[in-house]
Scaffold this motif. Structure first.
Motif, PDB file in Angstrom:
ATOM      1  N   GLY A  46      31.211  36.195  42.867  1.00  0.00           N
ATOM      2  CA  GLY A  46      30.828  37.269  41.960  1.00  0.00           C
ATOM      3  C   GLY A  46      31.797  37.391  40.801  1.00  0.00           C
ATOM      4  O   GLY A  46      32.978  37.079  40.919  1.00  0.00           O
ATOM      5  N   VAL A  47      31.298  37.856  39.672  1.00  0.00           N
ATOM      6  CA  VAL A  47      32.113  37.951  38.470  1.00  0.00           C
ATOM      7  C   VAL A  47      33.326  38.842  38.684  1.00  0.00           C
ATOM      8  O   VAL A  47      34.423  38.551  38.241  1.00  0.00           O
ATOM      9  CB  VAL A  47      31.265  38.472  37.285  1.00  0.00           C
ATOM     10  CG1 VAL A  47      32.146  38.711  36.072  1.00  0.00           C
ATOM     11  CG2 VAL A  47      30.157  37.491  36.950  1.00  0.00           C
ATOM     12  N   GLN A  48      33.179  39.941  39.378  1.00  0.00           N
ATOM     13  CA  GLN A  48      34.275  40.896  39.537  1.00  0.00           C
ATOM     14  C   GLN A  48      35.441  40.321  40.336  1.00  0.00           C
ATOM     15  O   GLN A  48      36.573  40.670  40.125  1.00  0.00           O
ATOM     16  CB  GLN A  48      33.757  42.171  40.214  1.00  0.00           C
ATOM     17  CG  GLN A  48      32.774  42.952  39.365  1.00  0.00           C
ATOM     18  CD  GLN A  48      33.365  43.370  38.022  1.00  0.00           C
ATOM     19  OE1 GLN A  48      34.495  43.816  37.961  1.00  0.00           O
ATOM     20  NE2 GLN A  48      32.599  43.207  36.959  1.00  0.00           N
ATOM     21  N   ASN A  49      35.134  39.424  41.268  1.00  0.00           N
ATOM     22  CA  ASN A  49      36.183  38.923  42.149  1.00  0.00           C
ATOM     23  C   ASN A  49      36.507  37.451  41.932  1.00  0.00           C
ATOM     24  O   ASN A  49      37.388  36.914  42.585  1.00  0.00           O
ATOM     25  CB  ASN A  49      35.774  39.110  43.619  1.00  0.00           C
ATOM     26  CG  ASN A  49      35.588  40.570  43.958  1.00  0.00           C
ATOM     27  OD1 ASN A  49      36.406  41.399  43.602  1.00  0.00           O
ATOM     28  ND2 ASN A  49      34.492  40.885  44.639  1.00  0.00           N
ATOM     29  N   GLY A  50      35.793  36.815  41.034  1.00  0.00           N
ATOM     30  CA  GLY A  50      35.981  35.379  40.894  1.00  0.00           C
ATOM     31  C   GLY A  50      36.325  34.909  39.507  1.00  0.00           C
ATOM     32  O   GLY A  50      37.370  35.200  38.962  1.00  0.00           O
ATOM     33  N   GLY A  51      35.383  34.175  38.885  1.00  0.00           N
ATOM     34  CA  GLY A  51      35.639  33.442  37.659  1.00  0.00           C
ATOM     35  C   GLY A  51      36.161  34.243  36.503  1.00  0.00           C
ATOM     36  O   GLY A  51      36.955  33.752  35.705  1.00  0.00           O
ATOM     37  N   ALA A  52      35.707  35.484  36.375  1.00  0.00           N
ATOM     38  CA  ALA A  52      36.091  36.275  35.214  1.00  0.00           C
ATOM     39  C   ALA A  52      37.594  36.501  35.144  1.00  0.00           C
ATOM     40  O   ALA A  52      38.151  36.707  34.077  1.00  0.00           O
ATOM     41  CB  ALA A  52      35.368  37.622  35.229  1.00  0.00           C
ATOM     42  N   LYS A  53      38.280  36.442  36.277  1.00  0.00           N
ATOM     43  CA  LYS A  53      39.717  36.661  36.290  1.00  0.00           C
ATOM     44  C   LYS A  53      40.498  35.370  36.070  1.00  0.00           C
ATOM     45  O   LYS A  53      41.696  35.404  35.876  1.00  0.00           O
ATOM     46  CB  LYS A  53      40.150  37.287  37.626  1.00  0.00           C
ATOM     47  CG  LYS A  53      39.750  38.742  37.778  1.00  0.00           C
ATOM     48  CD  LYS A  53      40.379  39.323  39.021  1.00  0.00           C
ATOM     49  CE  LYS A  53      40.079  40.806  39.142  1.00  0.00           C
ATOM     50  NZ  LYS A  53      40.715  41.403  40.340  1.00  0.00           N
TER      51      LYS A  53
END
Length: 223
Positions: A46-53
């Motif tokens: 998920g974006v919130q816990n993965g790639g976006a960071k």
């Protein structure tokens, strides 16, 4: 600070363009690998816990055209280069780790009251130096210079170089103090040179010579 890692929105990042260059990879293939990893991270976690960071899409300019690249955090960099092997790859991994450590230490320092006060004091010194260079600009024009306005940039670059600074807002407290010292020396040398009627180019040479002597005595590292 180190060119390998820099500040972006108050976060330590590196970019795919430099990583490709340092590790001897084709940038387009590196981007393809990042996109694959980025997609997997988002899909699995998920974006919130993965790639976006880890990875952030960006662009760079070359010959007037914009091209894609990625910015990445320490975690993103670690994921990307994990499989890179060889003696040179190991050395670059170590250099990037040191650069991330240095930038993250600086980010913590930048939030301290000491850094804020030092930066504020440095701006006052910078203002005094700018006022003095303004006098030098008029002085140089009187001596026939047709590019006297460039003296602002020339002296700014000289002070930054001798203090070991690329960007003032990315300088440590020690570097900011070194910069104030260099700018105060410039103030003195320019005022003295004008008073003695020296040629404006000679004033610059005197400034540079004095700054180099102080840098060597103080064991400063120029950029």
């Amino acid at each position: 600070m180190n060119e390998l890692v820099y500040l972006k929105n108050d976060e330590a990042v590196c970019d795919s363009l430099h990583v490709a260059e340092k590790f001897g990879k084709r940038h387009d293939k590196l981007i393809a690998e990042i996109r694959r990893m980025y997609g997997e991270l988002i899909g699995k976690r998920g974006v919130q816990n993965g790639g976006a960071k880890f990875f952030f899409e960006s662009t760079y300019e070359n010959r007037g055209k914009r091209y894609p690249m990625f910015l990445m955090t320490r975690d993103g960099f670690s994921l990307l280069v994990m499989g890179f092997t060889g003696k040179e790859a190991l050395e670059w991994k170590l250099q990037y780790i040191r650069a991330f450590n240095q930038m993250e230490n600086f980010i913590r320092e930048k939030s301290t009251q000491m850094w804020i006060e030092t930066r504020k004091a440095g701006k006052l010194t910078r203002k005094a130096e700018t006022d003095t260079i303004q006098k030098l600009v008029e002085y140089a024009k009187g001596q026939g210079s047709s590019h006297a306005e460039m003296l602002y940039m020339t002296y700014s670059r000289l002070a930054n170089k001798m203090a070991g600074i690329n960007k003032r807002d990315e300088a440590t407290v020690m570097q900011l103090n070194n910069l104030s010292l260099m700018e105060n020396i410039i103030l003195h040398e320019v005022d003295l040179g004008i008073m003695q009627g020296k040629h404006y180019q000679g004033i610059y040479r005197d400034c540079k010579k004095r700054l180099e002597a102080v840098k060597d005595l103080a064991y400063l590292e120029a950029v």
